[in-house]
Design an enzyme around this catalytic site. Structure first.
Site, PDB file in Angstrom:
ATOM      1  N   SER A 259       0.825  -1.206   0.000  1.00 43.09           N
ATOM      2  CA  SER A 259       0.000   0.000   0.000  1.00 43.09           C
ATOM      3  C   SER A 259       0.856   1.252   0.000  1.00 43.09           C
ATOM      4  O   SER A 259       0.387   2.317  -0.367  1.00 43.09           O
ATOM      5  CB  SER A 259      -0.939   0.004   1.200  1.00 43.09           C
ATOM      6  OG  SER A 259      -0.220  -0.236   2.373  1.00 43.09           O
TER       7      SER A 259
ATOM      8  N   HIS B 299      -2.297  -2.571  -6.415  1.00 41.28           N
ATOM      9  CA  HIS B 299      -2.788  -2.211  -5.083  1.00 41.28           C
ATOM     10  C   HIS B 299      -4.306  -2.285  -5.016  1.00 41.28           C
ATOM     11  O   HIS B 299      -5.012  -1.459  -5.591  1.00 41.28           O
ATOM     12  CB  HIS B 299      -2.282  -0.803  -4.711  1.00 41.28           C
ATOM     13  CG  HIS B 299      -2.692  -0.375  -3.351  1.00 41.28           C
ATOM     14  ND1 HIS B 299      -3.033   0.916  -3.028  1.00 41.28           N
ATOM     15  CD2 HIS B 299      -2.820  -1.084  -2.194  1.00 41.28           C
ATOM     16  CE1 HIS B 299      -3.361   0.976  -1.753  1.00 41.28           C
ATOM     17  NE2 HIS B 299      -3.243  -0.217  -1.227  1.00 41.28           N
TER      18      HIS B 299
ATOM     19  N   GLU C 146      -5.044   0.139  -8.050  1.00 41.32           N
ATOM     20  CA  GLU C 146      -4.011   1.043  -8.555  1.00 41.32           C
ATOM     21  C   GLU C 146      -2.908   0.185  -9.179  1.00 41.32           C
ATOM     22  O   GLU C 146      -2.468  -0.790  -8.574  1.00 41.32           O
ATOM     23  CB  GLU C 146      -3.419   1.878  -7.416  1.00 41.32           C
ATOM     24  CG  GLU C 146      -4.400   2.875  -6.828  1.00 41.32           C
ATOM     25  CD  GLU C 146      -3.871   3.595  -5.594  1.00 41.32           C
ATOM     26  OE1 GLU C 146      -4.421   4.639  -5.245  1.00 41.32           O
ATOM     27  OE2 GLU C 146      -2.934   3.087  -4.938  1.00 41.32           O
TER      28      GLU C 146
ATOM     29  N   ASN D 223      -4.042   6.241  -0.806  1.00 40.43           N
ATOM     30  CA  ASN D 223      -3.495   6.305   0.551  1.00 40.43           C
ATOM     31  C   ASN D 223      -2.839   7.644   0.858  1.00 40.43           C
ATOM     32  O   ASN D 223      -2.673   8.013   2.017  1.00 40.43           O
ATOM     33  CB  ASN D 223      -2.494   5.170   0.800  1.00 40.43           C
ATOM     34  CG  ASN D 223      -3.215   3.889   1.197  1.00 40.43           C
ATOM     35  OD1 ASN D 223      -4.401   3.921   1.513  1.00 40.43           O
ATOM     36  ND2 ASN D 223      -2.522   2.771   1.169  1.00 40.43           N
TER      37      ASN D 223
END
Ligand code: 3HC
Length: 397
Positions: A137, A158, A170, A209
């Site tokens: 992440s 991700h 992602e 994130n």
């Protein structure tokens, strides 16, 4: 015949890629078991590997629970659910797990030393054809890929929690990733019925994130300073910022261990990506990981899935301007630095965090000038993390 069955099972994806038949998922935690499940739902043969049988048993129970839920909601029927379950082979032995694998998806905890150990073992047993991907992440893809014997065949994929329901993946190329592997990664994600978004730069936190992790810390500062309850702040996030969960609720759901590790990794690489609040470190060090440990910001029972009661009424008690300002500022940074386009950013937030309204539309409704002023005020008191990004300044002018 096989293909007809495949199409029917899928519902969620399209036909598997002919190049990829067998997938090995390393790590059977929250993300690993979910990734294994959705891969099997798209008719791939999946080996789920963990270091102890009890972890695998737990993961297979979670997969069974999730499949039962999908049956209950008529997304698949019982027969399909059994077929999907049977496509997943839980294995402890690494050599066996990697035999004949086309695509490896690594989902082990976010610790570079651990990943180094894992990949050095994986390199010993992997065939040349095996493509490596990591569900990291926050760790840089270029750095992880350098731990392996095939940085050119390495890509970041991700996924978002819960992988069974969140549509975003992602896709992050590392410095040495071959273009054909980027294409393959994108197409693979599509076969899972997910929406790939390319992250143009291997930056800490990638896209989502970079927005989500700092918000947890910002909400903790608000809790400390604004004299409001967690459910008041969370209700305002849910009803005024249009997230499906409150931010403390989402932190507990994601896991404070995950959030803490992500914070440490992101902060060690860029001091301006997050303003760490000590509460996160405290919750982590006292084992209060959130839903999975029974305690975090909130307390939980032992149900598989539990929500916090939030209400529109409570949301009226709090103005989430500080939390929103930080989200808009980090989103602006992503755009200014060409990590993604504004369009992709909004899509990523919709599909990865379930946002029900565009972030910049919310910002416009709150007034960009007010957001910029809030950040300037925070910067004066707390430092450069809050410095308004040039993109935000350009739209607030
Ligand atoms: N499989 C199948 N069904 C599931 C499930 C799963 N894994 N998890 C939950 N469900 C079911 C629930 O049990 C519930 O069923 P029920 O109606 O029978 O109780 C149903 O899904 C719907 O749940 P909710 O009523 O809570 O409805 P929501 O509309 O809120 O949807 C949600 C749930 C999709 C989880 C939504 O709340 C959401 O999008 N939350 C935000 C999640 C998010 O932001 N994820 C990203 C976190 S960051 C991340 O993962 C990156 C990492 O690197 C840190």
């Amino acid at each position: 015949m096989n293909q007809i069955v495949t199409l029917k099972i899928v519902n969620f994806g399209i036909l598997p890629l002919s190049k990829i038949k067998k997938i090995t998922v390393l790590g059977s935690g929250i993300m690993g078991h979910g990734i294994a499940q959705i891969s099997a739902m798209s008719a791939y043969h999946v080996t789920l590997r963990d270091v102890e049988q009890r972890f695998l048993d737990n993961a297979m129970n979670k997969i069974r629970w999730s499949l039962d839920k999908l049956v209950e909601k008529n997304k698949i029927n019982k027969q399909e659910s059994d077929k999907i379950y049977d496509k997943i082979t839980p294995v402890v032995d690494l050599k066996e797990a990697l035999t004949d694998t086309d695509l490896l998806i690594e989902a082990v905890p976010e610790d570079l030393k651990l990943k180094k150990r894992v990949y050095s073992e994986v390199d010993q047993f992997s065939q040349e054809k095996t493509i490596y991907s990591s569900n990291t992440s926050t760790l840089p893809i270029s750095e992880i890929s350098q731990l392996t014997n095939r940085p050119d065949k390495f890509i970041g994929l991700h996924f978002f929690n819960p992988p069974q329901l969140m549509k975003l993946v992602e896709v992050i190329p590392g410095a040495n990733t071959d273009n054909s592997i980027v294409d393959l990664g994108i197409n693979f994600v599509k076969t899972l019925g997910k929406n790939p978004i390319l992250c143009n730069k291997d930056v800490p936190g990638f896209i989502v994130n970079r927005i989500f992790i700092p918000l947890v810390h910002e909400a903790a500062y608000c809790l400390e300073s604004d004299g409001k309850s967690m459910t008041q702040i969370d209700s305002s996030v849910k009803f005024k910022m249009f997230l499906p969960m409150g931010i403390f609720e989402l932190a507990d759901y994601t896991g404070l261990d995950v959030i803490h590790k992500a914070t440490v990794e992101m902060y060690s690489r860029d001091k301006n990506v997050v303003n760490p609040h000590p509460k996160i470190e405290y919750l982590f060090s006292t084992g209060k990981y959130g839903k999975k440990s029974g305690d975090g910001f909130y307390s939980y029972g032992d149900k598989n899935y539990e929500r916090i009661q939030l209400s529109e009424e409570e949301s009226k008690q709090y103005d989430p301007i500080r939390i929103l300002s930080v989200a808009i500022n980090n989103a602006s940074w992503l755009i200014s630095n060409n990590v993604c386009t504004r369009e992709d950013l909004e899509l990523a937030l919709k599909l990865g965090m379930g946002m029900k309204k565009e972030l910049f539309k919310i910002g416009e409704d709150f007034d960009f000038k007010r957001i910029e002023n809030t950040l300037n005020d925070l910067k004066e008191r707390n430092g450069s993390f809050y410095d308004p990004d040039p993109y935000l300044k350009s739209i607030s002018a």
